[in-house]
Design a protein around this motif. Structure first.
Motif, PDB file in Angstrom:
ATOM      1  N   THR A 106      -4.800   0.321   5.208  1.00 31.81           N
ATOM      2  CA  THR A 106      -5.900  -0.631   5.414  1.00 31.81           C
ATOM      3  C   THR A 106      -7.214  -0.046   4.890  1.00 31.81           C
ATOM      4  O   THR A 106      -8.022  -0.755   4.272  1.00 31.81           O
ATOM      5  CB  THR A 106      -6.015  -1.023   6.900  1.00 31.81           C
ATOM      6  OG1 THR A 106      -4.729  -1.476   7.349  1.00 31.81           O
ATOM      7  CG2 THR A 106      -7.028  -2.137   7.102  1.00 31.81           C
ATOM      8  N   PHE A 133       0.142 -10.254   6.982  1.00 34.81           N
ATOM      9  CA  PHE A 133       0.117  -9.194   7.996  1.00 34.81           C
ATOM     10  C   PHE A 133      -1.280  -9.152   8.620  1.00 34.81           C
ATOM     11  O   PHE A 133      -2.272  -9.195   7.905  1.00 34.81           O
ATOM     12  CB  PHE A 133       0.444  -7.865   7.322  1.00 34.81           C
ATOM     13  CG  PHE A 133       0.785  -6.768   8.282  1.00 34.81           C
ATOM     14  CD1 PHE A 133       2.090  -6.575   8.698  1.00 34.81           C
ATOM     15  CD2 PHE A 133      -0.205  -5.924   8.764  1.00 34.81           C
ATOM     16  CE1 PHE A 133       2.405  -5.553   9.583  1.00 34.81           C
ATOM     17  CE2 PHE A 133       0.105  -4.904   9.653  1.00 34.81           C
ATOM     18  CZ  PHE A 133       1.420  -4.717  10.059  1.00 34.81           C
ATOM     19  N   SER A 135      -3.371  -6.994   9.792  1.00 35.59           N
ATOM     20  CA  SER A 135      -4.386  -6.055   9.304  1.00 35.59           C
ATOM     21  C   SER A 135      -4.999  -6.562   8.000  1.00 35.59           C
ATOM     22  O   SER A 135      -6.203  -6.402   7.757  1.00 35.59           O
ATOM     23  CB  SER A 135      -3.779  -4.662   9.102  1.00 35.59           C
ATOM     24  OG  SER A 135      -4.786  -3.686   9.084  1.00 35.59           O
ATOM     25  N   ASP A 136      -4.186  -7.192   7.171  1.00 33.15           N
ATOM     26  CA  ASP A 136      -4.685  -7.724   5.899  1.00 33.15           C
ATOM     27  C   ASP A 136      -5.644  -8.896   6.132  1.00 33.15           C
ATOM     28  O   ASP A 136      -6.653  -9.031   5.448  1.00 33.15           O
ATOM     29  CB  ASP A 136      -3.516  -8.169   5.010  1.00 33.15           C
ATOM     30  CG  ASP A 136      -2.623  -7.006   4.618  1.00 33.15           C
ATOM     31  OD1 ASP A 136      -2.432  -6.112   5.463  1.00 33.15           O
ATOM     32  OD2 ASP A 136      -2.121  -6.987   3.492  1.00 33.15           O
ATOM     33  N   TYR A 193       6.244  -9.496   5.084  1.00 30.87           N
ATOM     34  CA  TYR A 193       6.816  -8.646   6.145  1.00 30.87           C
ATOM     35  C   TYR A 193       7.698  -9.433   7.110  1.00 30.87           C
ATOM     36  O   TYR A 193       8.635  -8.895   7.675  1.00 30.87           O
ATOM     37  CB  TYR A 193       5.696  -7.925   6.903  1.00 30.87           C
ATOM     38  CG  TYR A 193       5.005  -8.767   7.951  1.00 30.87           C
ATOM     39  CD1 TYR A 193       4.031  -9.697   7.601  1.00 30.87           C
ATOM     40  CD2 TYR A 193       5.350  -8.660   9.295  1.00 30.87           C
ATOM     41  CE1 TYR A 193       3.419 -10.487   8.563  1.00 30.87           C
ATOM     42  CE2 TYR A 193       4.744  -9.451  10.263  1.00 30.87           C
ATOM     43  CZ  TYR A 193       3.786 -10.369   9.891  1.00 30.87           C
ATOM     44  OH  TYR A 193       3.194 -11.152  10.844  1.00 30.87           O
ATOM     45  N   ALA A 220       3.119  -2.756   1.067  1.00 32.87           N
ATOM     46  CA  ALA A 220       3.666  -2.046   2.242  1.00 32.87           C
ATOM     47  C   ALA A 220       5.191  -2.158   2.327  1.00 32.87           C
ATOM     48  O   ALA A 220       5.874  -1.169   2.558  1.00 32.87           O
ATOM     49  CB  ALA A 220       3.028  -2.583   3.518  1.00 32.87           C
ATOM     50  N   CYS A 241       1.733   1.771   2.056  1.00 35.58           N
ATOM     51  CA  CYS A 241       1.811   2.862   3.022  1.00 35.58           C
ATOM     52  C   CYS A 241       3.067   3.667   2.721  1.00 35.58           C
ATOM     53  O   CYS A 241       3.910   3.239   1.941  1.00 35.58           O
ATOM     54  CB  CYS A 241       1.832   2.320   4.442  1.00 35.58           C
ATOM     55  SG  CYS A 241       3.128   1.117   4.742  1.00 35.58           S
ATOM     56  N   TYR A 243       5.051   5.165   5.254  1.00 34.63           N
ATOM     57  CA  TYR A 243       5.903   5.422   6.423  1.00 34.63           C
ATOM     58  C   TYR A 243       7.007   4.383   6.601  1.00 34.63           C
ATOM     59  O   TYR A 243       7.824   4.503   7.487  1.00 34.63           O
ATOM     60  CB  TYR A 243       5.053   5.512   7.702  1.00 34.63           C
ATOM     61  CG  TYR A 243       4.089   4.364   7.884  1.00 34.63           C
ATOM     62  CD1 TYR A 243       4.516   3.161   8.419  1.00 34.63           C
ATOM     63  CD2 TYR A 243       2.760   4.482   7.492  1.00 34.63           C
ATOM     64  CE1 TYR A 243       3.643   2.106   8.571  1.00 34.63           C
ATOM     65  CE2 TYR A 243       1.868   3.436   7.644  1.00 34.63           C
ATOM     66  CZ  TYR A 243       2.324   2.241   8.185  1.00 34.63           C
ATOM     67  OH  TYR A 243       1.453   1.193   8.325  1.00 34.63           O
ATOM     68  N   LYS A 244       7.015   3.327   5.778  1.00 39.17           N
ATOM     69  CA  LYS A 244       8.077   2.316   5.889  1.00 39.17           C
ATOM     70  C   LYS A 244       9.253   2.768   5.012  1.00 39.17           C
ATOM     71  O   LYS A 244       9.895   3.745   5.333  1.00 39.17           O
ATOM     72  CB  LYS A 244       7.515   0.944   5.519  1.00 39.17           C
ATOM     73  CG  LYS A 244       6.504   0.478   6.586  1.00 39.17           C
ATOM     74  CD  LYS A 244       5.770  -0.801   6.264  1.00 39.17           C
ATOM     75  CE  LYS A 244       4.838  -1.153   7.429  1.00 39.17           C
ATOM     76  NZ  LYS A 244       3.852  -2.187   7.104  1.00 39.17           N
TER      77      LYS A 244
HETATM   78  C1  LIG Z   1       2.585  -2.123   7.667  1.00 36.37           C
HETATM   79  C2  LIG Z   1       1.548  -2.940   7.053  1.00 36.37           C
HETATM   80  C3  LIG Z   1       0.189  -2.618   7.199  1.00 36.37           C
HETATM   81  C4  LIG Z   1      -0.242  -1.470   8.069  1.00 36.37           C
HETATM   82  O1  LIG Z   1      -1.473  -0.957   7.709  1.00 36.37           O
HETATM   83  P1  LIG Z   1      -1.901   0.529   8.106  1.00 36.37           P
HETATM   84  O2  LIG Z   1      -3.278   0.623   7.631  1.00 36.37           O
HETATM   85  O3  LIG Z   1      -0.940   1.458   7.457  1.00 36.37           O
HETATM   86  O4  LIG Z   1      -1.784   0.644   9.606  1.00 36.37           O
HETATM   87  C5  LIG Z   1      -0.739  -3.407   6.541  1.00 36.37           C
HETATM   88  N1  LIG Z   1      -0.359  -4.461   5.788  1.00 36.37           N
HETATM   89  C6  LIG Z   1       0.944  -4.789   5.622  1.00 36.37           C
HETATM   90  C7  LIG Z   1       1.325  -5.951   4.767  1.00 36.37           C
HETATM   91  C8  LIG Z   1       1.927  -4.055   6.267  1.00 36.37           C
HETATM   92  O5  LIG Z   1       3.205  -4.396   6.133  1.00 36.37           O
END
Ligand SMILES: *Cc1c(COP(=O)(O)O)cnc(C)c1O
Length: 421
Positions: A106, A133, A135-136, A193, A220, A241, A243-244
């Motif tokens: 992010t 998602f 956060s986006d 996602y 991601a 990212c 970690y996925k």
């Molecule tokens: C997993 C994911 C995120 C997570 O954001 P971080 O900043 O790593 O916590 C953001 N956007 C998408 C589309 C995701 O799948």
């Protein structure tokens, strides 16, 4: 390929799989002394067995060298990001100077928006998928507000048609066309996602460019999962990212792509920091920011070495396996999973499941299943029997059999557990 719902078939398939021996390179979580059927590599990838050693190397260099580790460690920290560049470029289909590993997803999207979302009075709109998602969504809204604009006015969301779950490319094209006079940016994920839909990044980018807008992507769920050719496709920017699918540990460091056409475009605004300054002079502590060529010039801070060390070791596994093999196996695992689910549904009428992930080529290894009112108890049945999948409200089960460590036997075993609900 004619699938069979039998253990011997699944085991034979595993024997013929060119990635079969990679499973042994990962720690598989256990339940009651038995390996789980881990289908959530799309959420948090498993730990490669090389990680403790990779981390320990950096701990030892810190212990033994202190600050000297910046230049005299086994992998000098001063230029550590270089060790990750080439393998990252292989995963996203980029030239090495178009990628850099830094920060987290992010944060990186914010930095990229500062450079690539440049609204004018005429062009200020952003087209994105509906139900992106969270956060986006928060990121985009806050960027719009940063420019004194109203997100309600500036964001154009594309929704699936009634009774459909995924977006049609023709609808994406039509929306871009409709807003082309006011459009600044098209911002999409690479793989949705929730539904698992693989978007046509090439087509979206072409259409955006045709209409005078830029195209950026959140990868991601795409990086390490689907074929990416960011350079060929002319994508302007992207971030992901690690970690996925990339198995680099919770909250680990992220990656960024910036098309080479911006490599030395110093007219773009950017938030600067010393790690993005011309590397030769970085420790001279001079006034006046001179960005490093390419994506590396967007770095801000000292590399987080412990995250980077994990990511470096994990990327080496991807380089050894090869994205082509990974993608091919992902498709096969997914197809076998679909077969096994359909077999289970034939044998057990209590199972009411609808696949909401569109078919290939809009599908990766991920499968999202819409359940009925029994969904939650089905999910609990799976969990109790060692299947680690992922529940999304209101009623979707997401599963991602991951090519590097999931087997066809995992899928067969999953099928028997599903059947026994
Ligand atoms: C997993 C994911 C995120 C997570 O954001 P971080 O900043 O790593 O916590 C953001 N956007 C998408 C589309 C995701 O799948």
């Amino acid at each position: 390929m004619q699938f069979e719902n039998s253990l011997t078939f699944a085991q034979q398939y595993d024997l013929n799989d060119p990635l079969n021996n990679f499973r042994d390179q990962f720690f598989i979580p256990e339940l009651n002394g038995k390996p789980t059927i881990y289908f959530t590599g799309n959420s948090l990838g498993l730990q490669p067995k090389t990680i403790p050693q990779a981390l320990n190397q950096e701990l030892e260099d810190w212990k033994n060298l202190g600050v000297e580790g910046h230049f005299h460690g086994k992998n000098p920290w001063f230029s550590y990001h270089h060790f990750l560049t080439e393998n990252s470029a292989l995963i996203v289909g980029a030239k090495p100077h178009e990628v850099v590993v830094m920060n987290q997803l992010t944060t990186n999207l914010h930095l990229l928006f500062i450079s690539f979302y440049r609204p004018t009075q005429k062009r200020y709109k952003i087209i994105m998928e509906s139900a992106a998602f969270p956060s986006d969504m928060y990121m985009v809204e806050s960027q719009i507000k940063l420019h004194g604009l109203n997100p309600e006015d500036a964001i154009v969301e594309i929704k699936p048609r009634e009774n459909e779950f995924h977006l049609r490319q023709e609808d994406i094209d039509a929306t871009i066309e409709l807003h082309k006079e006011e459009l600044a940016l098209v911002f999409f994920s690479g793989v949705q996602y929730y539904t698992g839909q693989v978007f046509n990044i090439k087509a979206i980018t072409e259409k955006a460019h045709q209409c005078g807008a830029l195209a950026g992507f959140d990868l991601a769920h795409a990086a390490g999962n689907i074929e990416l050719k960011l350079n060929d496709w002319g994508v302007d920017f992207a971030a992901w990212c690690s970690y996925k699918y990339l198995n680099s540990g919770p909250g680990s460091v992220g990656g960024v792509f910036i098309n080479e056409k911006y490599a030395d475009d110093n007219s773009l605004p950017r938030l600067a920091g010393w790690w993005g300054h011309n590397e030769k002079d970085r420790f001279k502590m001079l006034k006046g920011f001179i960005p490093e060529y390419g994506a590396a010039g967007w770095q801000l801070s000292n590399a987080p070495i412990f995250s980077m060390a994990v990511h470096k070791a994990s990327l080496e596994i991807f380089a050894a396996a090869g994205m082509t093999n990974i993608i091919q196996k992902g498709t096969q695992l997914n197809a076998y999973l679909v077969f096994v689910i359909k077999e289970a549904m034939k044998l057990n009428s209590k199972l009411v499941l609808q696949i909401i992930t569109p078919p290939a080529p809009e599908r990766s290894c991920q499968l999202s299943l819409l359940t009925d009112d029994n969904g939650k108890s089905l999910f609990e049945h799976l969990t109790k029997n060692g299947v680690i999948a992922d529940w999304r409200n209101p009623n979707v089960i997401r599963m991602a059999p991951v090519p590097l460590y999931n087997s066809f036997e995992d899928i067969f075993q999953f099928g028997t557990i599903l059947q026994s609900f």
